[in-house]
Design a protein around this motif. Structure first.
Motif, PDB file in Angstrom:
ATOM      1  N   UNK A  73       0.833  -1.204   0.000  1.00  0.00           N
ATOM      2  CA  UNK A  73       0.000   0.000   0.000  1.00  0.00           C
ATOM      3  C   UNK A  73       0.863   1.248   0.000  1.00  0.00           C
ATOM      4  N   UNK A  74       2.182   1.058   0.240  1.00  0.00           N
ATOM      5  CA  UNK A  74       3.128   2.171   0.207  1.00  0.00           C
ATOM      6  C   UNK A  74       4.126   1.961  -0.925  1.00  0.00           C
ATOM      7  N   UNK A 102      -1.585   4.571   0.131  1.00  0.00           N
ATOM      8  CA  UNK A 102      -3.009   4.599  -0.237  1.00  0.00           C
ATOM      9  C   UNK A 102      -3.411   5.913  -0.889  1.00  0.00           C
ATOM     10  N   UNK A 103      -2.540   6.448  -1.723  1.00  0.00           N
ATOM     11  CA  UNK A 103      -2.835   7.675  -2.435  1.00  0.00           C
ATOM     12  C   UNK A 103      -2.598   8.939  -1.633  1.00  0.00           C
ATOM     13  N   UNK A 166       6.130  10.676   9.247  1.00  0.00           N
ATOM     14  CA  UNK A 166       5.354  10.124   8.135  1.00  0.00           C
ATOM     15  C   UNK A 166       3.878  10.256   8.459  1.00  0.00           C
ATOM     16  N   UNK A 167       3.064  10.502   7.448  1.00  0.00           N
ATOM     17  CA  UNK A 167       1.630  10.664   7.660  1.00  0.00           C
ATOM     18  C   UNK A 167       1.005   9.380   8.175  1.00  0.00           C
ATOM     19  N   UNK A 180      -4.467   3.962   5.395  1.00  0.00           N
ATOM     20  CA  UNK A 180      -4.469   5.405   5.225  1.00  0.00           C
ATOM     21  C   UNK A 180      -5.643   5.851   4.378  1.00  0.00           C
ATOM     22  N   UNK A 181      -6.068   5.020   3.446  1.00  0.00           N
ATOM     23  CA  UNK A 181      -7.216   5.371   2.619  1.00  0.00           C
ATOM     24  C   UNK A 181      -8.475   5.544   3.447  1.00  0.00           C
ATOM     25  N   UNK A 182      -8.676   4.647   4.437  1.00  0.00           N
ATOM     26  CA  UNK A 182      -9.846   4.754   5.325  1.00  0.00           C
ATOM     27  C   UNK A 182      -9.783   6.023   6.153  1.00  0.00           C
TER      28      UNK A 182
END
Length: 207
Positions: A73-74, A102-103, A166-167, A180-182
């Motif tokens: 996902x990364x 995740x974008x 990091x986010x 992260x998408x959620x």
């Protein structure tokens, strides 16, 4: 084979003229802001003996106990420029890195590495600055000098954020979300950044 037992597995290729250097597979980050293990490629193109451009891209790999997590996902890419001998005995590298989860922008950094070497002494410094958080991620200095009677002087100074900025750190302590998408679907970019900074701490070591 058991993937969890593979710490590193890669192959190196160097062109006959030694202009192109490639390392592909599971490997550890060696420069240009890349830290930890990743599955990917490290590609270098040398214009001449003193100048080289580096491109590193891949997926982070994290080990937890006896298991391995392919963080597909990364993904990240880093672009670097190496300049050897810009002054006698001095080498330098500058880089820019971006990682997406995740974008969502997970890491966005610029930095530099500087090395000085002679038979008597050596110096290595590295700076990584997070443009996403407008803070220093880490700053390291290592100095070594040979002394008489086989003695040596070593000085190490190290400042870094723990964990690295990091986010995706915003996922720590969250319930009901696993990606992260959620989380990005319910929070703004500013709220994600604030959450990411909450578990962060700075460490300074001098020895």
């Amino acid at each position: 084979s058991d993937d969890t037992r593979i710490n590193e597995m890669y192959f190196d290729m160097i062109s006959p003229e030694q202009l192109i250097e490639t390392r592909a597979g599971r490997q550890k980050g060696r420069s240009s802001g890349v830290v930890g293990r990743f599955d990917g490629v490290d590609l270098g193109y040398r214009f001449n003996p003193s100048h080289q451009v580096k491109l590193i891209a891949g997926y982070p790999v994290e080990f937890s106990g006896s298991t391995v997590a392919h963080e597909t996902d990364k993904h990240f890419f880093s672009i670097g420029y190496n300049w050897s001998g810009f002054f006698p005995n001095w080498d330098a590298n500058i880089f820019a890195l971006q990682q997406v989860a995740d974008g969502v922008t997970d890491r966005e950094e610029v930095g530099a590495e500087i090395r000085f070497r002679t038979p008597e002494q050596s110096l290595f410094t590295m700076l990584d600055y997070s443009t996403a958080f407008a803070e220093i991620n880490y700053l390291t200095m290592v100095y070594n000098r040979r002394l008489p009677d086989q003695a040596s002087l070593d000085v190490i100074a190290d400042y870094r954020k723990s964990p690295f900025l990091s986010t995706s750190s915003s996922l720590q302590g969250q319930t009901g979300v696993s990606t992260m998408g959620d989380l990005a679907a319910t929070l703004t970019v500013e709220e994600l950044a604030q959450l990411a900074l909450e578990p962060d701490a700075a460490e300074l070591h001098i020895r």
